[in-house]
Design a protein around this motif. Structure first.
Motif, short mmCIF file in Angstrom:
data_model
loop_
_atom_site.label_atom_id
_atom_site.label_comp_id
_atom_site.label_asym_id
_atom_site.label_seq_id
_atom_site.Cartn_x
_atom_site.Cartn_y
_atom_site.Cartn_z
N VAL A 1 -2.04 -18.90 -8.98
CA VAL A 1 -3.23 -19.17 -9.81
C VAL A 1 -4.43 -19.39 -8.91
CG1 VAL A 1 -4.26 -20.68 -11.55
CG2 VAL A 1 -1.80 -20.20 -11.62
N VAL A 2 -5.50 -18.70 -9.19
CA VAL A 2 -6.77 -18.88 -8.48
C VAL A 2 -7.81 -19.37 -9.48
CG1 VAL A 2 -8.62 -17.77 -7.17
CG2 VAL A 2 -6.23 -17.10 -6.78
N THR B 1 -1.99 -26.56 -12.50
CA THR B 1 -0.75 -27.04 -11.90
C THR B 1 0.28 -27.44 -12.95
OG1 THR B 1 -1.74 -29.25 -11.64
CG2 THR B 1 -1.81 -27.79 -9.74
N SER B 2 -0.12 -27.52 -14.21
CA SER B 2 0.85 -27.82 -15.27
C SER B 2 1.68 -26.59 -15.62
CB SER B 2 0.13 -28.35 -16.52
OG SER B 2 -0.65 -27.33 -17.13
N ASN C 1 -6.25 -15.56 -12.82
CA ASN C 1 -7.58 -16.16 -12.77
C ASN C 1 -7.69 -17.15 -13.94
OD1 ASN C 1 -10.31 -16.75 -13.22
ND2 ASN C 1 -11.01 -14.67 -12.86
N LEU C 2 -7.66 -18.44 -13.60
CA LEU C 2 -7.85 -19.49 -14.60
C LEU C 2 -9.26 -20.03 -14.40
CD1 LEU C 2 -6.17 -21.01 -16.81
CD2 LEU C 2 -5.80 -22.78 -15.10
N PRO D 1 -4.80 -23.16 -22.66
CA PRO D 1 -3.36 -23.38 -22.83
C PRO D 1 -2.61 -22.83 -21.62
CG PRO D 1 -4.35 -22.25 -24.72
CD PRO D 1 -5.34 -22.20 -23.62
N ALA D 2 -2.08 -23.70 -20.79
CA ALA D 2 -1.44 -23.27 -19.55
C ALA D 2 -0.23 -22.38 -19.80
CB ALA D 2 -1.03 -24.49 -18.73
N GLY D 3 0.43 -22.55 -20.95
CA GLY D 3 1.60 -21.75 -21.26
C GLY D 3 1.33 -20.27 -21.38
N ILE D 4 0.06 -19.90 -21.57
CA ILE D 4 -0.28 -18.48 -21.71
C ILE D 4 -0.08 -17.74 -20.39
CG2 ILE D 4 -2.19 -16.89 -22.18
CD1 ILE D 4 -3.30 -18.91 -24.11
N VAL D 5 -0.17 -18.46 -19.28
CA VAL D 5 -0.04 -17.82 -17.97
C VAL D 5 1.26 -17.03 -17.88
CG1 VAL D 5 0.23 -18.22 -15.50
CG2 VAL D 5 -1.54 -19.45 -16.77
#
Length: 268
Positions: free
Chosen positions: A7-8, A45-46, A103-104, A112-116
């Motif tokens: 993740v950047v 980081t989650s 790219n976040l 929503p971190a779960g989308i990553v």
């Protein structure tokens, strides 16, 4: 095939609308304040499974804040035109830390971190896609809000036009596609609100960095249009409406709204 990902978080100080935005303090559910860049880093980081979480910036003030809370920084060129170019600059400097670069956005602590994981999986499923990005189906109320903003001359969000293969045909700050009045009364119109999160293959980032900015990219102010102008496939992950408003911090007036959602979701 499983793909590794890093993740950047691109972050710049000289925002035209909100200078110093990454350092703006945001109060959480416990009353503790943390900078916007720290909250964006904690969001990143989650996400389980990332090989690395990196903040990409050209400003030493942001870099100092990231080091203070224990994050990792990559200093990038000051002439990066957008977050995608900044991600590409990271690859040029340190090499590709994973199969996929996510790219976040540094101004979207409520993403929503779960989308990553869904974006990375989509690239594994669609080997021809250079990049994957999410879009949320517009509820009737969201659609009406977008139309109201458009009629008033405001930009209420970016919409994605998607084909039957879940590939992007276009992105616009206008409300697209056109929806007849009867169809607009449905619970969910065929309008998708784009979320500014991207998963790229490193090779696609290198091609993006080498290409000139596209005319439509400059007119719309949407960096992802360069991929389409280059003829590269962009895969779109369609999402149901979120349980909360994933508001980005674009203006000082957004601060109380973000702090309210942090409190409602119990985020310290």
């Amino acid at each position: 095939m499983d793909l590794s990902f890093a993740v950047v978080i691109p972050a710049r100080y000289a925002s035209a609308r909100y200078p110093g935005k990454p350092l703006v303090p945001l109060r959480g559910a416990t009353g503790e304040t943390k900078s916007l860049i720290q909250r964006s880093w904690e969001c990143a980081t989650s996400t389980a499974g990332a090989t690395a979480v990196l903040v990409a910036t050209d400003d030493e003030r942001i870099a100092e804040e990231v080091r203070r809370f224990g994050g990792e920084v990559v200093m990038t060129a000051p002439d990066c035109a957008n977050g995608t170019e900044r991600c590409a600059d990271v690859i040029e400097r340190i090499g590709a830390p994973a199969d996929v670069i996510v790219n976040l956005q540094g101004d979207a602590p409520l993403s929503p971190a779960g989308i990553v994981a869904e974006l990375v999986s989509r690239l594994a499923e669609d080997p021809e896609a250079a990049m994957a990005t999410p879009a949320v189906r517009a509820s009737r109320s969201v659609y009406q809000h977008l139309i109201t903003d458009q009629l008033a001359g405001r930009v209420g969000g970016t919409t994605a036009v998607i084909d039957s293969r879940d590939r992007a045909l276009y992105f616009s700050k206008r409300v697209l596609p056109y929806i007849p009045a009867a169809a607009a009364e449905e619970a969910y119109a065929e309008v998708h609100l784009h979320l500014g999160m991207y998963a790229y293959r490193p090779s696609a980032l290198a091609r993006y960095r080498a290409a000139p900015a596209a005319k439509l990219e400059l007119l719309e102010g949407l960096e992802q249009l360069r991929f389409l102008d280059m003829g590269l496939a962009v895969s779109v992950v369609r999402l149901d409406p979120l349980a909360w408003d994933a508001i980005e911090l674009n203006n000082p007036s957004d601060v109380p709204h973000i702090e309210r959602i942090l409190a409602e979701r119990g985020i310290a």
